[in-house]
Design a protein around this motif. Structure first.
Motif, PDB file in Angstrom:
ATOM      1  N   THR A  42      -5.021  -4.636 -14.733  1.00  0.00           N
ATOM      2  CA  THR A  42      -6.288  -4.422 -14.016  1.00  0.00           C
ATOM      3  C   THR A  42      -6.269  -5.090 -12.641  1.00  0.00           C
ATOM      4  N   TYR A  43      -5.325  -4.694 -11.845  1.00  0.00           N
ATOM      5  CA  TYR A  43      -5.131  -5.249 -10.499  1.00  0.00           C
ATOM      6  C   TYR A  43      -6.224  -4.712  -9.580  1.00  0.00           C
ATOM      7  N   PRO A  44      -6.728  -5.547  -8.646  1.00  0.00           N
ATOM      8  CA  PRO A  44      -7.738  -5.003  -7.728  1.00  0.00           C
ATOM      9  C   PRO A  44      -7.120  -3.936  -6.819  1.00  0.00           C
ATOM     10  N   ALA A  45      -7.302  -2.688  -7.192  1.00  0.00           N
ATOM     11  CA  ALA A  45      -6.537  -1.606  -6.563  1.00  0.00           C
ATOM     12  C   ALA A  45      -7.134  -1.111  -5.250  1.00  0.00           C
ATOM     13  N   GLY A  46      -8.406  -1.347  -5.054  1.00  0.00           N
ATOM     14  CA  GLY A  46      -9.016  -0.846  -3.815  1.00  0.00           C
ATOM     15  C   GLY A  46      -9.634   0.527  -3.989  1.00  0.00           C
ATOM     16  N   PHE A  47      -9.100   1.310  -4.921  1.00  0.00           N
ATOM     17  CA  PHE A  47      -9.652   2.653  -5.104  1.00  0.00           C
ATOM     18  C   PHE A  47      -9.370   3.162  -6.515  1.00  0.00           C
ATOM     19  N   SER A  48     -10.047   4.275  -6.839  1.00  0.00           N
ATOM     20  CA  SER A  48      -9.885   4.891  -8.146  1.00  0.00           C
ATOM     21  C   SER A  48      -8.747   5.920  -8.083  1.00  0.00           C
ATOM     22  N   GLY A  73       0.916  -1.744  -4.498  1.00  0.00           N
ATOM     23  CA  GLY A  73       0.291  -2.543  -5.550  1.00  0.00           C
ATOM     24  C   GLY A  73       0.807  -2.117  -6.907  1.00  0.00           C
ATOM     25  N   SER A  74      -0.110  -1.905  -7.845  1.00  0.00           N
ATOM     26  CA  SER A  74       0.309  -1.541  -9.202  1.00  0.00           C
ATOM     27  C   SER A  74       0.534  -0.034  -9.331  1.00  0.00           C
ATOM     28  N   GLY A  75       0.477   0.697  -8.232  1.00  0.00           N
ATOM     29  CA  GLY A  75       0.978   2.073  -8.229  1.00  0.00           C
ATOM     30  C   GLY A  75      -0.022   3.188  -8.500  1.00  0.00           C
ATOM     31  N   THR A  76      -1.309   2.965  -8.227  1.00  0.00           N
ATOM     32  CA  THR A  76      -2.307   4.007  -8.520  1.00  0.00           C
ATOM     33  C   THR A  76      -1.962   5.332  -7.819  1.00  0.00           C
ATOM     34  N   THR A  77      -1.579   5.256  -6.548  1.00  0.00           N
ATOM     35  CA  THR A  77      -1.250   6.481  -5.811  1.00  0.00           C
ATOM     36  C   THR A  77      -0.057   7.194  -6.455  1.00  0.00           C
ATOM     37  N   ALA A  91       5.651   1.302  -1.205  1.00  0.00           N
ATOM     38  CA  ALA A  91       6.280   0.039  -0.810  1.00  0.00           C
ATOM     39  C   ALA A  91       5.375  -1.109  -1.245  1.00  0.00           C
ATOM     40  N   GLU A  92       5.974  -2.110  -1.847  1.00  0.00           N
ATOM     41  CA  GLU A  92       5.205  -3.274  -2.293  1.00  0.00           C
ATOM     42  C   GLU A  92       6.063  -4.519  -2.062  1.00  0.00           C
ATOM     43  N   ALA A  93       5.448  -5.545  -1.460  1.00  0.00           N
ATOM     44  CA  ALA A  93       6.211  -6.743  -1.095  1.00  0.00           C
ATOM     45  C   ALA A  93       6.061  -7.882  -2.109  1.00  0.00           C
ATOM     46  N   GLY A 251       9.693  -4.225  -0.726  1.00  0.00           N
ATOM     47  CA  GLY A 251       9.859  -4.723   0.630  1.00  0.00           C
ATOM     48  C   GLY A 251       8.573  -4.559   1.411  1.00  0.00           C
ATOM     49  N   SER A 252       8.626  -5.017   2.653  1.00  0.00           N
ATOM     50  CA  SER A 252       7.417  -4.978   3.475  1.00  0.00           C
ATOM     51  C   SER A 252       7.275  -3.642   4.195  1.00  0.00           C
ATOM     52  N   SER A 253       6.074  -3.116   4.172  1.00  0.00           N
ATOM     53  CA  SER A 253       5.840  -1.832   4.834  1.00  0.00           C
ATOM     54  C   SER A 253       5.736  -1.969   6.344  1.00  0.00           C
ATOM     55  N   THR A 254       5.899  -3.205   6.862  1.00  0.00           N
ATOM     56  CA  THR A 254       5.928  -3.352   8.318  1.00  0.00           C
ATOM     57  C   THR A 254       7.209  -2.723   8.888  1.00  0.00           C
ATOM     58  N   THR A 270      -3.655   4.934   0.929  1.00  0.00           N
ATOM     59  CA  THR A 270      -3.375   3.521   0.680  1.00  0.00           C
ATOM     60  C   THR A 270      -4.618   2.660   0.819  1.00  0.00           C
ATOM     61  N   SER A 271      -4.526   1.456   0.267  1.00  0.00           N
ATOM     62  CA  SER A 271      -5.543   0.444   0.493  1.00  0.00           C
ATOM     63  C   SER A 271      -4.825  -0.839   0.891  1.00  0.00           C
ATOM     64  N   PRO A 272      -4.901  -1.200   2.163  1.00  0.00           N
ATOM     65  CA  PRO A 272      -4.210  -2.426   2.588  1.00  0.00           C
ATOM     66  C   PRO A 272      -4.992  -3.654   2.118  1.00  0.00           C
ATOM     67  N   ASP A 279      -5.852 -14.019  -1.393  1.00  0.00           N
ATOM     68  CA  ASP A 279      -4.427 -14.347  -1.418  1.00  0.00           C
ATOM     69  C   ASP A 279      -3.818 -13.739  -2.690  1.00  0.00           C
ATOM     70  N   TYR A 280      -3.105 -12.628  -2.534  1.00  0.00           N
ATOM     71  CA  TYR A 280      -2.562 -11.918  -3.697  1.00  0.00           C
ATOM     72  C   TYR A 280      -1.567 -12.762  -4.483  1.00  0.00           C
ATOM     73  N   SER A 281      -0.882 -13.679  -3.800  1.00  0.00           N
ATOM     74  CA  SER A 281       0.081 -14.490  -4.543  1.00  0.00           C
ATOM     75  C   SER A 281      -0.672 -15.505  -5.401  1.00  0.00           C
ATOM     76  N   LEU A 308       4.184 -11.355   2.161  1.00  0.00           N
ATOM     77  CA  LEU A 308       3.037 -10.445   2.292  1.00  0.00           C
ATOM     78  C   LEU A 308       2.454 -10.485   3.695  1.00  0.00           C
ATOM     79  N   MET A 309       1.810  -9.401   4.089  1.00  0.00           N
ATOM     80  CA  MET A 309       1.168  -9.406   5.401  1.00  0.00           C
ATOM     81  C   MET A 309       0.029 -10.429   5.399  1.00  0.00           C
ATOM     82  N   THR A 310      -0.281 -10.950   6.561  1.00  0.00           N
ATOM     83  CA  THR A 310      -1.314 -11.989   6.641  1.00  0.00           C
ATOM     84  C   THR A 310      -2.682 -11.418   6.296  1.00  0.00           C
TER      85      THR A 310
HETATM   86  C1  LIG Z   1      -5.375  -3.634  -2.067  1.00  0.00           C
HETATM   87  S1  LIG Z   1      -3.815  -3.957  -2.793  1.00  0.00           S
HETATM   88  C2  LIG Z   1      -3.308  -2.313  -3.177  1.00  0.00           C
HETATM   89  C3  LIG Z   1      -3.477  -1.999  -4.627  1.00  0.00           C
HETATM   90  C4  LIG Z   1      -2.999  -0.607  -5.012  1.00  0.00           C
HETATM   91  N1  LIG Z   1      -3.797   0.428  -4.421  1.00  0.00           N
HETATM   92  C5  LIG Z   1      -2.938  -0.420  -6.522  1.00  0.00           C
HETATM   93  O1  LIG Z   1      -3.037   0.673  -6.975  1.00  0.00           O
HETATM   94  O2  LIG Z   1      -2.762  -1.401  -7.253  1.00  0.00           O
HETATM   95  C6  LIG Z   1      -2.788  -4.372  -1.446  1.00  0.00           C
HETATM   96  C7  LIG Z   1      -1.345  -4.630  -1.828  1.00  0.00           C
HETATM   97  O3  LIG Z   1      -0.574  -4.802  -0.641  1.00  0.00           O
HETATM   98  C8  LIG Z   1       0.503  -5.664  -0.960  1.00  0.00           C
HETATM   99  N2  LIG Z   1       1.107  -6.119   0.293  1.00  0.00           N
HETATM  100  C9  LIG Z   1       0.725  -7.150   1.089  1.00  0.00           C
HETATM  101  N3  LIG Z   1       1.520  -7.226   2.158  1.00  0.00           N
HETATM  102  C10 LIG Z   1       2.430  -6.224   2.056  1.00  0.00           C
HETATM  103  C11 LIG Z   1       3.490  -5.764   2.872  1.00  0.00           C
HETATM  104  N4  LIG Z   1       3.789  -6.372   4.022  1.00  0.00           N
HETATM  105  N5  LIG Z   1       4.208  -4.694   2.472  1.00  0.00           N
HETATM  106  C12 LIG Z   1       3.917  -4.066   1.304  1.00  0.00           C
HETATM  107  N6  LIG Z   1       2.930  -4.466   0.487  1.00  0.00           N
HETATM  108  C13 LIG Z   1       2.180  -5.528   0.851  1.00  0.00           C
HETATM  109  C14 LIG Z   1      -0.166  -6.735  -1.810  1.00  0.00           C
HETATM  110  O4  LIG Z   1       0.784  -7.451  -2.575  1.00  0.00           O
HETATM  111  C15 LIG Z   1      -1.104  -5.866  -2.659  1.00  0.00           C
HETATM  112  O5  LIG Z   1      -0.457  -5.519  -3.866  1.00  0.00           O
END
Ligand SMILES: C[S@@+](CC[C@H](N)C(=O)[O-])C[C@H]1O[C@@H](n2cnc3c(N)ncnc32)[C@H](O)[C@@H]1O
Length: 453
Positions: A42-48, A73-77, A91-93, A251-254, A270-272, A279-281, A308-310
């Motif tokens: 039950t990760y805070p996904a941002g969307f349904s 994140g946990s892969g909803t998309t 991509a997930e960091a 890896g990082s989506s940057t 996506t939901s950034p 702080d996701y960590s 993770l991104m700031t």
């Molecule tokens: C709002 S959550 C997205 C949740 C996702 N929609 C789901 O279904 O679980 C944002 C995610 O971005 C990840 N994240 C933060 N910085 C990142 C980066 N630089 N590259 C890729 N993922 C990153 C976080 O670890 C977190 O899991």
């Protein structure tokens, strides 16, 4: 010219009025808490997951096409795409969250092998548990950091450790190992006697609902219901789902240049991280500690937080030059750069007089330095005539309103997107209005739709 006092009406108003039906079609995060497979973590996904499906339908995304989620994140998309037979990239960091997404995308788990493991576990559990307790040198403190010790009654944690040990010693194939990894993970918050609901882990708060939950019985029940979820999702899925291709990037989506070529995806959903000091960590400490991804705060910083991104002040070291606004943003998007810098300057002043002395000033700079790179990458990988949707909320650290949604839209346009629009999903934060410590800025959650020509 942008001024502090003008922050709320910063950019020309491109917001579409809220349409009741539009809002309904996007669903709410709660939908995913009940849906098979989506509910595994039950990760805070941002969307349904319904929002993802709605987006695919609305933008004509069908089988044979591919979608990308830069904050998987946990892969909803990706799970939704797979169920519709659509290819996906994510991509997930965060190393632990990445593992969860991978497991949720593995639907061809061998049920017989899982049942064999459950039998093995049930046969051996008692003796393994007794062995642990009979060992005079055994102490739970040698296995888990304090936070984990505080979240469970001694007996429950002993049982969880027994489950983990049996899991670690068992010879699995990878798919089945990933599946059981998620079952055990799901168990952690379920049977904790402390308040471990999202987003905060509060070891001192008691959770009465878990009082009678036995680790082994709950494990058995969860494993079976999750196997049922797989049967269900496959039955409901498009019959060609099995042919769809999915690439999950750790890896990082940057910068995804090593994985994704120019103009290779048809859609982005996506939901950034929001700019709200989440702080996701830190929020996944229980899982990170239980599985041994990290042993202490420093470990979490080195192995997770720094990747993770700031988006939180806990990520910031004040002398780090990465918290100066990037020259590229200043050159290519001067108006946006001025706005961000003004907000940061104001926060830097407020920091001196506010309690907590939070580094919101640098958090804002770091956030936009990172998200700018992500949007550039999204633009690069999208095919012409396509859209990228970002679901997110705005924020007001120390009462300074940062319209993150509009800024992302404006950044997108300065990078090359043809246009953007906003659809407001909900107003947020009203419950705080009575609190005198809180700002009076009214916040919202919206979807930014960027269009590429
Ligand atoms: C709002 S959550 C997205 C949740 C996702 N929609 C789901 O279904 O679980 C944002 C995610 O971005 C990840 N994240 C933060 N910085 C990142 C980066 N630089 N590259 C890729 N993922 C990153 C976080 O670890 C977190 O899991």
């Amino acid at each position: 010219m942008i001024t502090h006092s003008d922050q709320l009406s910063l950019f020309a108003d491109k917001t579409s009025p809220i349409q009741e039906d539009t809002v309904k079609s996007w669903g709410t995060f709660k939908d995913s808490l009940r849906a098979p497979v989506h509910r595994w973590f039950t990760y805070p996904a941002g969307f349904s997951y319904k929002a993802v499906a709605h987006s695919f339908e609305r933008f004509g995304i069908v089988k044979g096409m591919s979608v990308y989620d830069p904050f998987m994140g946990s892969g909803t998309t990706n799970v939704t795409a797979k169920a519709m037979g659509i290819d996906s990239v994510g991509a997930e960091a965060h190393p632990f969250v990445y593992e969860i997404a991978k497991a949720k995308m593995e639907w061809e788990v061998d049920k017989k092998a899982i049942r064999a493991f459950i039998d093995h576990l049930n046969i051996n559990f008692e003796s393994r548990y007794n062995d642990l307790n009979g060992d005079a040198d055994f102490s739970l403190c040698d296995h888990f950091p304090e936070l984990v010790l505080k979240c469970y009654k001694k007996e429950t944690l002993g049982k969880l450790l027994t489950l983990k040990k049996i899991y670690d010693d068992y010879e699995f194939h990878q798919r089945e190992s990933m599946f059981i990894f998620v079952v055990l993970t799901a168990l952690l918050r379920e049977i904790s006697s402390a308040a471990t609901g999202w987003p905060y882990i509060a070891p001192k708060k008691e959770k009465i609902t878990s009082e009678d939950k036995d680790a082994l019985l709950e494990f058995n029940a969860l494993a079976i219901s999750m196997l049922d979820d797989l049967t269900y999702i496959k039955r409901q899925a498009d019959e060609e789902y099995i042919k769809s291709k999915h690439r999950l990037i750790f890896g990082s989506s940057t910068d995804v240049s090593a994985y994704l070529s120019n103009e290779s995806v048809n859609h982005v959903f996506t939901s950034p991280p929001y700019l709200n000091n989440f702080d996701y960590s830190d929020r996944t400490r229980l899982e990170l500690y239980f599985w041994g991804f990290a042993k202490n705060w420093k470990d979490i910083t080195d192995k997770v937080r720094s990747r993770l991104m700031t988006s939180a002040t806990t990520q910031i070291s004040r002398n780090d030059p990465k918290y100066l606004l990037d020259e590229e943003i200043k050159t290519n998007s001067p108006e946006i750069a001025r706005f961000i810098q003004d907000a940061a300057n104001k926060l830097s002043e407020l920091r001196k007089v506010k309690g907590g002395k939070k580094s919101y000033d640098l958090m804002v700079i770091g956030y936009f330095n990172d998200i700018y790179k992500v949007i550039k990458e999204v633009y690069r990988v999208l095919k012409p005539d396509s859209s990228a949707l970002f679901v997110l909320g705005d924020s007001a650290p120390y009462g300074v309103h940062i319209p993150t949604d509009r800024l992302i839209g404006e950044i997108g346009c300065s990078i090359g997107f043809k246009s953007y629009s906003l659809e407001i999903l909900r107003k947020r934060g009203d419950k705080w209005k009575a609190n005198p410590q809180r700002h009076g800025v009214s916040l919202q959650e919206s979807i930014v739709i960027l269009k590429k020509e």
